[in-house]
Scaffold this active site. Sequence first.
Site, mmCIF file in Angstrom:
data_model
loop_
_atom_site.group_PDB
_atom_site.id
_atom_site.type_symbol
_atom_site.label_atom_id
_atom_site.label_comp_id
_atom_site.label_asym_id
_atom_site.label_seq_id
_atom_site.Cartn_x
_atom_site.Cartn_y
_atom_site.Cartn_z
ATOM 1 N N GLY A 73 0.881 -1.026 0.004
ATOM 2 C CA GLY A 73 0.035 -0.171 0.062
ATOM 3 C C GLY A 73 0.951 1.274 0.152
ATOM 4 O O GLY A 73 2.127 1.225 -0.223
ATOM 5 N N ALA A 153 -6.334 -0.125 10.187
ATOM 6 C CA ALA A 153 -6.495 0.901 11.104
ATOM 7 C C ALA A 153 -7.950 1.433 10.924
ATOM 8 O O ALA A 153 -8.428 1.819 9.691
ATOM 9 C CB ALA A 153 -5.680 2.086 10.712
ATOM 10 N N CYS A 169 -3.714 6.699 1.052
ATOM 11 C CA CYS A 169 -3.472 5.431 0.280
ATOM 12 C C CYS A 169 -3.345 6.007 -1.274
ATOM 13 O O CYS A 169 -3.814 5.054 -2.160
ATOM 14 C CB CYS A 169 -5.039 4.677 0.426
ATOM 15 S SG CYS A 169 -5.231 4.232 2.176
#
Length: 217
Positions: A73, A153, A169
């Site tokens: 990511g 998260a 992201c």
Amino acid sequence: MQDTTLHIRHLGKQDYESVWHAMQHYTDTRDSESHDELWIVEHPPVFTQGQAGKSEHILNAGDIPVIQVDRGGQVTYHGPGQLVVYPLLDIKRSKVGVRQLVTHIEQSIVDMLAKYDINAYAKADAPGVYVDERKIASLGLRIRKGCSFHGLALNVDMDLAPFRRINPCGYAGLEMAQCKALGGPQTVIEAGEQLTITFSQLLGYQHLVHHQGLAAS
């Protein structure tokens, strides 16, 4: 054969780097008899940049540290009021594929929020969990030796402003949501308790053993 016992470690508030290195150590030294564990923690403010991360997605870090890490990511933010959960699982032993694990993690969040009448959902093209096109949970994993670390998260009751210092992201202008404002879990502790239940059920764990803090190394 899957280990049907999941060990839950409640770490409280801990700095990111020490927990990250503890995850690496546990994963590197575990063997076929090692327990599957779920680490529940809350971090001080920090941006973490995944392996696919690009520096241009960090717009203005300011006084918040940026740490380059070994998960998948791009960049995300951790801070007080956010539930962070690290599944340290032997997916080779349990015969769970990586994509299947990601789906289970996302679905456990969706199922937990559904208990509060929050209509959350995952997206095939953008890992994480969303409510009304706003992101409420982020996800980034690493698999090493057939075992998972890093994790998820979930925004519970936090200052969302630091997310505006990055493209979360890798998505410019992505809006964030959090549980408390939507009538969901009001505290990180409550969210952790509820998510542990839905996660363990989806993954087929029948026994939960709770611990305070990390094991002595």
